[in-house]
Design a protein around this motif. Structure first.
Motif, PDB file in Angstrom:
ATOM      1  N   ASP A  68       2.905   6.634  -5.034  1.00  0.00           N
ATOM      2  CA  ASP A  68       4.041   7.069  -5.835  1.00  0.00           C
ATOM      3  C   ASP A  68       3.957   6.502  -7.257  1.00  0.00           C
ATOM      4  N   LEU A  69       3.600   5.217  -7.363  1.00  0.00           N
ATOM      5  CA  LEU A  69       3.486   4.596  -8.691  1.00  0.00           C
ATOM      6  C   LEU A  69       2.357   5.246  -9.492  1.00  0.00           C
ATOM      7  N   PHE A  70       1.223   5.528  -8.806  1.00  0.00           N
ATOM      8  CA  PHE A  70       0.108   6.199  -9.501  1.00  0.00           C
ATOM      9  C   PHE A  70       0.572   7.549 -10.050  1.00  0.00           C
ATOM     10  N   SER A  71       1.341   8.269  -9.233  1.00  0.00           N
ATOM     11  CA  SER A  71       1.759   9.614  -9.663  1.00  0.00           C
ATOM     12  C   SER A  71       2.724   9.538 -10.844  1.00  0.00           C
ATOM     13  N   LYS A  72       3.354   8.383 -11.012  1.00  0.00           N
ATOM     14  CA  LYS A  72       4.287   8.247 -12.137  1.00  0.00           C
ATOM     15  C   LYS A  72       3.643   7.695 -13.407  1.00  0.00           C
ATOM     16  N   GLY A  73       2.323   7.465 -13.367  1.00  0.00           N
ATOM     17  CA  GLY A  73       1.651   7.105 -14.621  1.00  0.00           C
ATOM     18  C   GLY A  73       0.958   5.754 -14.620  1.00  0.00           C
ATOM     19  N   VAL A  74       1.101   4.977 -13.517  1.00  0.00           N
ATOM     20  CA  VAL A  74       0.368   3.704 -13.427  1.00  0.00           C
ATOM     21  C   VAL A  74      -1.104   4.036 -13.173  1.00  0.00           C
ATOM     22  N   ARG A  75      -2.020   3.389 -13.897  1.00  0.00           N
ATOM     23  CA  ARG A  75      -3.435   3.754 -13.758  1.00  0.00           C
ATOM     24  C   ARG A  75      -4.251   2.772 -12.912  1.00  0.00           C
ATOM     25  N   ALA A  76      -3.698   1.587 -12.620  1.00  0.00           N
ATOM     26  CA  ALA A  76      -4.402   0.653 -11.739  1.00  0.00           C
ATOM     27  C   ALA A  76      -3.386  -0.291 -11.130  1.00  0.00           C
ATOM     28  N   GLU A 131       0.821  -1.212   0.000  1.00  0.00           N
ATOM     29  CA  GLU A 131       0.000   0.000   0.000  1.00  0.00           C
ATOM     30  C   GLU A 131       0.859   1.268   0.000  1.00  0.00           C
ATOM     31  N   LYS A 132       1.919   1.258   0.785  1.00  0.00           N
ATOM     32  CA  LYS A 132       2.715   2.487   0.955  1.00  0.00           C
ATOM     33  C   LYS A 132       3.447   2.902  -0.338  1.00  0.00           C
ATOM     34  N   ASP A 133       3.616   1.969  -1.258  1.00  0.00           N
ATOM     35  CA  ASP A 133       4.325   2.316  -2.507  1.00  0.00           C
ATOM     36  C   ASP A 133       3.377   2.787  -3.600  1.00  0.00           C
ATOM     37  N   ARG A 134       2.070   2.591  -3.364  1.00  0.00           N
ATOM     38  CA  ARG A 134       1.142   2.743  -4.488  1.00  0.00           C
ATOM     39  C   ARG A 134       0.985   4.167  -4.982  1.00  0.00           C
TER      40      ARG A 134
END
Lengths: 149, 290
Positions: A102-110, A97-100
């Motif tokens: 950051d990944l969303f902000s970099k362009g991952v959509r789900a 959960e804690k990494d998510r």
């Protein structure tokens, strides 16, 4: 218009577990899409070359090794450099959960973890694809707060 | 589509154009407007029953061509599901060098549509690759017997792969592919029964009046016999003989493609379905529209 999509399921990095990736590939095939599975241990460069050659609409990255914070942003960076910022990127596997965010902000959509149903996955693919058709930002290199989950 | 990028050999422009061809929005006639003169690359097809080792052999062919500095394109065909229309395209898993060279373009294709073993627009894709100066073009396809003679229509050269204990396929292939193959490979030569397979094939071919293709033994597992294969492939491509059977198949393939592109095809199928017209009526309607 044909609503059949081309989706790549890829395993980046040194991670030998692909049961999940194969189940996802199969589920998306059954939803009527053309799914290309890369096999294990691909480098970011190899994955991007595959996305280009296969004219993929979506890229699904499965990671269970813990290296997602490095590999996934690296792949997105290379996609954008290669003029593939319109490709929609999603991730799965073991992503805490804690990494998510950051990944969303970099362009991952789900991000799909264990216990996700294949119906949810298809719904994401359809919803994201609809955004693309409506010219709303959804690709990994496009500016948006939109995310699934 | 971006014609300038396509002409410059941009990979993404190539991929996008292949998608247009797959969707029936671009064909060889459009291609000739952009590239008036197309010199065909060497087009090889590799086929054989599931599990005989086509993908492993592809890996070595690709490696050999890349080492000789050829520009290589691979079209890996897998079937579409008749139920969902989706497809799982898995050739990259087994062809390990599919994604690590700028001199290799690798595209997975689903069969789609009605025509079975190969996508109906594959010839347009092959022409596009030729126009972009791909020198070696390899089509990998699942060989399921008789229907597969079509691959002979879209390729110049045909490599048929057999393996020990794939004996039950022999009957089907005897009547079709074996007569069209330029080279027959017996893979898994490290297995005991491989010699037996080679003898069976030789015997089957001996009964034919036609000139017969060479039968070579290889082992993809132990990487044995490939030098001989490469030499034989060079011989075949330097010394291409005209073939009446291949011309026949090419013609019938082209004819059938025309059929599926007919503007009234859905209407005619609909009328057939509801018994409004007979097959003969349908043929006459089709002829009128050509």
């Amino acid at each position: 218009m044909d609503d059949r999509l081309r989706i790549i399921i890829a395993k980046p990095g040194l991670d030998g577990h692909d049961r999940g990736a194969k189940v996802v590939a199969r589920a998306l095939r059954d939803a009527g899409h053309e799914v290309i599975y890369t096999g294990l241990r691909r480098t970011p460069e190899e994955i991007v070359r595959t996305v280009i050659d296969e004219d993929a609409d979506f890229l699904g990255l499965s990671s269970l090794s813990g290296a997602h914070n490095y590999l996934i942003p690296k792949i997105i960076e290379l996609l954008i450099e290669s003029d593939c910022g319109d490709v929609i990127v999603f991730a799965g596997g073991i992503i805490p959960e804690k990494d998510r965010s950051d990944l969303f902000s970099k362009g991952v959509r789900a991000i799909f973890g264990p216990g996700t149903s294949s119906v949810q996955m298809s719904e994401f693919v359809e919803t994201a694809s609809k955004r693309k058709v409506e010219s709303l930002p959804v690709g990994c290199g496009e500016e948006t707060d939109w995310q699934w989950n | 589509m971006d014609i300038n990028k396509l002409k410059q050999g941009d990979r993404r422009a190539l991929s996008k154009t292949i998608s247009l061809i797959e969707n029936g929005e671009f064909n060889s006639a459009d291609l000739r407007k952009i590239f008036p003169e197309i010199i065909s690359g060497d087009v090889w097809a590799i086929t054989g029953s599931p599990g005989v080792g086509k993908s492993c052999i592809c890996e070595y062919l690709i490696e050999n061509w890349l080492n000789s500095n050829f520009k290589v394109a691979v079209l890996a065909v897998d079937p579409s599901s008749p139920l969902s229309g989706g497809a799982l395209l898995g050739d990259r898993i087994r062809i390990n060098n599919s994604d690590n060279s700028d001199n290799l373009y690798f595209r997975s294709l689903a069969t789609r549509g009605q025509s079975g073993a190969i996508p109906s627009n594959i010839l347009d894709i092959v022409n596009l690759l030729s126009a972009l100066k791909y020198e070696k073009i390899l089509i990998e396809t699942v060989g399921a017997g008789q229907a597969e003679v079509r691959v002979a229509a879209v390729s110049q050269y045909l490599l048929l792969v057999e393996a020990p204990d794939s004996g039950d396929m022999l009957q089907a292939e005897k009547a079709g592919l074996m007569e069209l193959a330029d080279i027959i490979l017996v893979n898994k030569s490290d297995l005991e029964r491989a010699n037996e397979k080679q003898e069976q094939l030789e015997l089957a071919l001996k009964l034919s009046d036609h000139e017969t293709p060479p039968i070579l033994m290889v082992s993809a597992k132990e990487k044995n016999g490939f030098e001989e294969l490469f030499l034989e492939m060079n011989k075949v491509s330097n010394n291409k003989k005209p073939s009446m059977i291949k011309s026949k198949i090419s013609l019938s393939y082209a004819w059938e493609s025309l059929l599926w592109k007919h503007t009234d095809i859905d209407l005619i199928i609909g009328k057939l379905e509801t018994n409004e017209i007979t097959l003969d009526d349908a043929i006459n309607l089709l002829k009128e529209g050509l």
